[in-house]
Design a protein around this motif. Structure first.
Motif, PDB file in Angstrom:
ATOM      1  N   LEU A   1      43.110  30.805  48.077  1.00 19.30           N
ATOM      2  CA  LEU A   1      41.849  30.611  48.775  1.00 19.30           C
ATOM      3  C   LEU A   1      41.558  29.121  48.863  1.00 19.30           C
ATOM      4  CD1 LEU A   1      39.553  33.306  47.098  1.00 19.30           C
ATOM      5  CD2 LEU A   1      41.171  33.574  48.989  1.00 19.30           C
TER       6      LEU A   1
ATOM      7  N   TYR B   1      36.314  27.506  43.840  1.00 18.19           N
ATOM      8  CA  TYR B   1      37.246  28.429  44.504  1.00 18.19           C
ATOM      9  C   TYR B   1      36.414  29.512  45.186  1.00 18.19           C
ATOM     10  CZ  TYR B   1      41.982  30.465  44.844  1.00 18.19           C
ATOM     11  OH  TYR B   1      43.203  30.918  45.272  1.00 18.19           O
TER      12      TYR B   1
ATOM     13  N   GLN C   1      35.773  32.537  45.882  1.00 16.03           N
ATOM     14  CA  GLN C   1      35.878  33.977  45.624  1.00 16.03           C
ATOM     15  C   GLN C   1      34.686  34.751  46.187  1.00 16.03           C
ATOM     16  OE1 GLN C   1      38.491  34.054  41.503  1.00 16.03           O
ATOM     17  NE2 GLN C   1      36.402  34.771  41.465  1.00 16.03           N
ATOM     18  N   LYS C   2      33.498  34.165  46.120  1.00 22.99           N
ATOM     19  CA  LYS C   2      32.311  34.863  46.615  1.00 22.99           C
ATOM     20  C   LYS C   2      32.377  35.070  48.124  1.00 22.99           C
ATOM     21  CE  LYS C   2      29.094  33.756  42.905  1.00 22.99           C
ATOM     22  NZ  LYS C   2      27.765  33.199  42.533  1.00 22.99           N
TER      23      LYS C   2
ATOM     24  N   LEU D   1      35.150  35.520  49.732  1.00 23.43           N
ATOM     25  CA  LEU D   1      36.102  36.617  49.903  1.00 23.43           C
ATOM     26  C   LEU D   1      35.393  37.959  49.741  1.00 23.43           C
ATOM     27  CD1 LEU D   1      39.025  37.613  50.258  1.00 23.43           C
ATOM     28  CD2 LEU D   1      39.258  37.515  47.773  1.00 23.43           C
TER      29      LEU D   1
ATOM     30  N   THR E   1      47.857  40.556  42.336  1.00 23.59           N
ATOM     31  CA  THR E   1      46.838  39.556  41.998  1.00 23.59           C
ATOM     32  C   THR E   1      46.838  39.316  40.486  1.00 23.59           C
ATOM     33  OG1 THR E   1      44.975  41.036  41.556  1.00 23.59           O
ATOM     34  CG2 THR E   1      45.421  40.495  43.862  1.00 23.59           C
TER      35      THR E   1
ATOM     36  N   ASP F   1      44.694  36.537  37.253  1.00 24.54           N
ATOM     37  CA  ASP F   1      43.901  35.358  36.911  1.00 24.54           C
ATOM     38  C   ASP F   1      44.839  34.188  36.666  1.00 24.54           C
ATOM     39  OD1 ASP F   1      41.720  36.995  37.011  1.00 24.54           O
ATOM     40  OD2 ASP F   1      41.390  37.064  34.839  1.00 24.54           O
TER      41      ASP F   1
ATOM     42  N   PHE G   1      43.734  34.384  41.458  1.00 24.61           N
ATOM     43  CA  PHE G   1      42.292  34.166  41.503  1.00 24.61           C
ATOM     44  C   PHE G   1      41.831  33.454  40.242  1.00 24.61           C
ATOM     45  CE2 PHE G   1      42.700  37.933  44.300  1.00 24.61           C
ATOM     46  CZ  PHE G   1      42.094  37.411  45.432  1.00 24.61           C
ATOM     47  N   GLU G   2      40.607  32.946  40.302  1.00 23.75           N
ATOM     48  CA  GLU G   2      40.010  32.380  39.094  1.00 23.75           C
ATOM     49  C   GLU G   2      39.614  33.511  38.148  1.00 23.75           C
ATOM     50  OE1 GLU G   2      36.582  29.147  37.776  1.00 23.75           O
ATOM     51  OE2 GLU G   2      36.985  29.539  39.894  1.00 23.75           O
TER      52      GLU G   2
ATOM     53  N   ILE H   1      35.346  39.247  40.801  1.00 24.42           N
ATOM     54  CA  ILE H   1      35.419  39.769  42.162  1.00 24.42           C
ATOM     55  C   ILE H   1      35.085  41.254  42.165  1.00 24.42           C
ATOM     56  CG2 ILE H   1      36.944  40.243  44.121  1.00 24.42           C
ATOM     57  CD1 ILE H   1      38.482  37.709  43.386  1.00 24.42           C
TER      58      ILE H   1
END
Length: 287
Positions: free
Chosen positions: A31, A38, A40-41, A43, A217, A219, A269-270, A275
């Motif tokens: 992302l 990052y 994520q929100k 997304l 996916t 972390d 992802f973080e 998420i």
């Protein structure tokens, strides 16, 4: 869906990983960052708006639009999402896989799989998506797997187990039979006859071209250390990160028939848990 795809393309990027080892096809994605975070929100917001296209058929969407009933359209779409606990629910990963296939790969949905479950308490059985592409005049079925985990080791082990199970000849025969009886493409679609013929026994399983996109996916501890995907240090560290994951994938024991190919899609992802929590809140509000 057009504007949605544009927004997603501005958020999700293919990451160029040059490597000399090619055992299985792989695609790495990240992302973008915004204000040092990052995204994520963002997304999650795209996932929210994609649910309608993921969970409803084109005919259902058309009918709701004709009736100017957008609220009911959203409610019906979210109603088809599994009511399982967020940590065991497969729909969130399937939603993300649907977005990636719709934007970055030449595939189109031919069956809405969430519509086929008998109860929202159940997970979708079989492959997690049913798409197709036409390449050089030939139909390729995209039967996907989504492993939306926070640990890469869990994602890859779960993916390998699923692929082995679902590519068993008897399992594959039953899966294609179910998909064939629920095909959503209009008979006027240019390649309808080809696709319908394949899904309804007109081609032997050994001759059907099948591509299995596998979403993995996890972390990633590299992500919170950076603020810009164009930063040289970020590119260097993420390249090392992805190469290590590529090597992990290639160390797996996977033997498939020549007509079946696997495409691994790796998205770090973080925090996968964050998420899932945000999507869960959306789901509770939209039902």
């Amino acid at each position: 869906m057009k504007q949605l795809k544009i927004r997603a393309k501005n958020l999700i990027y293919k990451f160029d990983v040059s490597h000399t080892f090619v055992k299985t096809e792989k695609t790495a994605m990240t992302l973008n960052y915004e204000d040092g975070k990052y995204r994520q929100k963002e997304l999650v917001r795209i996932i929210r708006e994609t649910v309608v296209h993921f969970a409803l058929t084109k005919e259902e969407i058309r009918k709701y639009k004709e009736d100017d009933d957008f609220g009911e359209m959203q409610r019906k779409a979210w109603e088809r999402i599994s009511k399982a606990h967020k940590n065991s629910k497969g729909d969130f990963g399937e939603l993300l896989l649907f977005i990636l296939l719709s934007i970055f790969f030449p595939s189109e949905k031919f069956v809405t799989k969430v519509r086929l479950r008998s109860s929202t308490k159940e997970q979708i059985k079989g492959f997690d998506c049913a798409h197709f592409s036409i390449e050089d005049g030939e139909v390729i079925l995209w039967l996907g797997e989504a492993k939306f985990h926070n640990r890469f080791s869990n994602a890859i082990s779960g993916a390998i187990d699923s692929i082995k199970e679902h590519c068993n000849i008897d399992y594959l025969r039953d899966e294609i039979s179910i998909l064939g009886s629920n095909i959503e493409l209009n008979e006027e679609f240019q390649e309808y006859e080809k696709i319908n013929n394949i899904l309804n026994g007109g081609v032997t399983l050994d001759k059907i071209k099948i591509r299995i996109p596998v979403l993995l996916t996890y972390d990633c501890n590299v992500i919170p250390k950076h603020q810009d995907i164009e930063d040289a240090l970020f590119i260097e560290e993420m390249t090392e990160e992805f190469i290590s994951k590529y090597k992990n994938i290639d160390s797996q024991q996977l033997s498939l028939k020549p007509n079946i190919e696997v495409l691994f899609i790796i998205v770090p992802f973080e925090s996968v848990s964050e998420i899932k929590e945000e999507i869960q809140k959306l789901e509770e509000a939209m039902r």
